[in-house]
Design an enzyme around this catalytic site. Structure first.
Site, mmCIF file in Angstrom:
data_model
loop_
_atom_site.group_PDB
_atom_site.id
_atom_site.type_symbol
_atom_site.label_atom_id
_atom_site.label_comp_id
_atom_site.label_asym_id
_atom_site.label_seq_id
_atom_site.Cartn_x
_atom_site.Cartn_y
_atom_site.Cartn_z
ATOM 1 N N SER A 191 -9.813 -0.873 7.291
ATOM 2 C CA SER A 191 -9.280 -0.741 5.935
ATOM 3 C C SER A 191 -8.546 -1.940 5.350
ATOM 4 O O SER A 191 -8.174 -1.919 4.183
ATOM 5 C CB SER A 191 -8.354 0.468 5.853
ATOM 6 O OG SER A 191 -9.128 1.629 5.771
ATOM 7 N N SER B 80 -9.596 1.632 3.117
ATOM 8 C CA SER B 80 -8.753 2.454 2.285
ATOM 9 C C SER B 80 -7.683 1.658 1.529
ATOM 10 O O SER B 80 -7.057 2.200 0.636
ATOM 11 C CB SER B 80 -8.060 3.509 3.150
ATOM 12 O OG SER B 80 -7.203 2.878 4.102
ATOM 13 N N LYS C 152 0.863 -1.182 0.000
ATOM 14 C CA LYS C 152 0.000 0.000 0.000
ATOM 15 C C LYS C 152 0.900 1.233 0.000
ATOM 16 O O LYS C 152 1.954 1.229 0.665
ATOM 17 C CB LYS C 152 -0.878 -0.051 1.264
ATOM 18 C CG LYS C 152 -1.903 1.049 1.394
ATOM 19 C CD LYS C 152 -2.723 0.854 2.674
ATOM 20 C CE LYS C 152 -3.836 1.882 2.821
ATOM 21 N NZ LYS C 152 -4.661 1.662 4.039
HETATM 22 N N1 GLN Z 1 -13.069 3.854 6.803
HETATM 23 C C1 GLN Z 1 -12.423 4.294 7.993
HETATM 24 C C2 GLN Z 1 -12.020 5.745 7.839
HETATM 25 O O1 GLN Z 1 -12.320 6.316 6.860
HETATM 26 C C3 GLN Z 1 -11.233 3.447 8.305
HETATM 27 C C4 GLN Z 1 -10.071 3.740 7.461
HETATM 28 C C5 GLN Z 1 -8.884 2.894 7.812
HETATM 29 O O2 GLN Z 1 -9.009 1.840 8.431
HETATM 30 N N2 GLN Z 1 -7.717 3.361 7.417
HETATM 31 O O3 GLN Z 1 -11.404 6.328 8.694
#
Ligand code: GLN
Length: 485
Positions: free
Chosen positions: A175, A151, A76
């Site tokens: 994420s 994400s 990532k």
């Molecule tokens: N969807 C969550 C957010 O927008 C979690 C994102 C993540 O785990 N990086 O913060």
């Protein structure tokens, strides 16, 4: 067709010299080239990867090559990679070449893995759909009109389309697990402290953890074992020496007590998702497990609690992007305030700005007690709910997400409905526990359904063992999206 093999199988084929690391790399590079419309990658480092693959072939020709020798992986774009762009999905880091490797990157390289590139992601890992990336949205290989989740959506799409056999992600509120669910992958969020955060661009430091996005529990175990372990450069890294998770993959499930939280199966979950999860529970019971109903009474407070704590930490972490030291700088600033303001205004996207504003507000004097401190107290209650549940069961089980993958653009104008995607996942981060998502079926439209297993602190080995045994009697994890078979 090497991409039809799991990462575990490919590692064995490399060792047996049935395929060379360079051949394997070229196969995946060609697949990436052909799948450009998915937008899964921000950077593909063909040249660098080829040099690593050649070195891996040398190791494979010698005695005792490391466990992942020659296996291509992707990171990532939140992991710092020396000499390679590390954008974090943001314009503000579009010109940033990291001067060092994250510990996770370093460890996987030491295990022999070949870094083939960096995957697309929501900007600063803020999102559940991969639509907040400065580099444009990622498409779901199962249906290109749908999101892959976020994400870590680029990593998930890349592994689901078999553009690479495995990838890394990070999980602050879901994420790794949510995109795993949307793409029919096995994704593990480790216990807080098990994997070093050194060299990972920080979003919410008390919640962030790195983990694998893989085809199977066995693959995830192989990757986790290489990534995890104490790191003196991360002050929250755990000093425990733990046995490798792959050692207990085959353990029996007789006597395993599965806790089913009633809050995970209420009106909020789609009926098709609930039915697939219930069928998977039945399969586990056939393998010797039993079930017990448990309760996580504060689960509903998870989203509001997370959306105070995560933005608060983000507002502080993201203060470092000021246009002075590295990253994007606006043209012709008139003075220092103008430099800060315009560099940040032009460098950050809308969702990141929303988080910075919410977080700064929650931390400001006068509101700190009402929001931040209150959220910290609720966080403690959420963690206690899990402690109570684990007095009655060995693992907690439920759906990973309320629905299957939604359409691109469907939730972009409604942040709250976007945030609700993490309703089953983000309490796990708030409590610092491990969670794994694994595929348990497909809906009528052919979209993958994910199930989540949550363990007590440092319970990764048991989670992967349960997932692996389930995968021994099912083949959802072996299905490929038609276009990428
Ligand atoms: N969807 C969550 C957010 O927008 C979690 C994102 C993540 O785990 N990086 O913060």
């Amino acid at each position: 067709m090497p991409h039809r093999h799991s990462l575990t199988e490919l590692a064995a084929m490399l060792r047996a010299r049935e395929i060379s690391a360079v051949e394997l790399l070229d196969h995946f590079l060609a697949r990436i080239e052909a799948a450009g419309e998915l937008n899964a990658f921000i950077t593909v480092d063909a040249e660098g990867a080829r040099a690593q693959a050649r070195a891996a072939d040398d190791m494979l020709a010698g005695d005792d090559p490391p466990p992942l020798a020659g296996v291509p992986i992707a990171h990532k774009d939140i992991f710092c990679t020396r000499g390679l762009k590390t954008s974090c999905g943001s314009r503000i880091l579009d010109n940033f070449i990291a001067p060092y490797d994250a510990t996770v990157v370093e460890r996987l390289a030491a295990a022999g893995a070949v870094t083939l590139g960096k995957t697309n992601m929501d900007e600063f890992a803020m999102g559940s759909s991969n639509e907040t990336s400065w580099y444009g949205p990622v498409k779901n290989p199962w249906d290109a009109a749908r999101v892959p989740g976020g994400s870590s959506g680029g990593s998930a799409a890349a592994v689901a389309a078999r553009l690479v056999p495995g990838a890394t992600g990070t999980d602050t509120g879901g994420s790794i697990r949510q995109p795993a669910a949307f793409c029919a992958l096995t994704g593990l969020k480790p216990s807080y402290g098990r994997v070093s955060r050194y060299g990972i661009v920080a979003f919410a430091s008390s919640l962030d953890q790195a983990g694998p996005l893989a085809q199977s529990a066995a693959d995830a175990a192989l990757l986790l074992d290489a990534m995890a372990g104490f790191d003196s450069r991360d002050s929250t890294s755990l000093e425990n020496q733990l046995p490798p998770t792959r050692a207990s993959l085959e353990d029996g499930l007789r006597g395993l007590r599965i806790g089913l939280p009633k809050e995970f199966f209420d009106a909020g979950v789609d009926a098709t998702v609930a039915a697939a999860v219930e069928a998977a529970v039945a399969a586990l019971c056939k393998l010797g497990a039993t079930t017990v109903e448990v309760s996580l009474p504060n689960m509903a407070a998870g989203i509001p609690c997370y959306y105070v704590i995560a933005p608060a930490e983000a507002s502080s972490n993201l203060a470092r992007f000021d246009g002075v030291r590295y990253g994007y700088r606006c043209d012709d600033p008139v003075d220092l305030a103008d430099l800060y303001e315009r560099s940040r205004a032009e460098g950050f996207g809308a969702e990141v700005k929303r988080r910075i504003m919410i977080g700064t507000y929650a931390l400001s004097s006068g509101y700190y007690d009402a929001y931040y401190l209150k959220a910290q107290k609720i966080r403690r209650l959420i963690a206690s709910d899990f402690d109570t549940a684990f007095e009655q069961c060995d693992i907690v089980l439920g759906p990973t997400t309320p629905t299957t993958a939604f359409a691109l653009g469907e939730k972009t104008d409604d942040p709250v409905s976007m945030y609700l995607n993490d309703i089953y996942t983000n309490t796990v981060n708030l409590a610092g526990l491990p969670g794994v998502s694994l595929p348990v079926g497909f809906d009528a439209a052919g979209l993958p359904i994910g199930m989540q297993l949550i363990g007590p602190y440092l319970g990764e080995a048991r989670l992967l063992n349960v997932a692996h045994r389930y995968q021994g009697v099912t083949d959802y994890h072996r299905q490929l999206p038609g276009m990428f078979a």
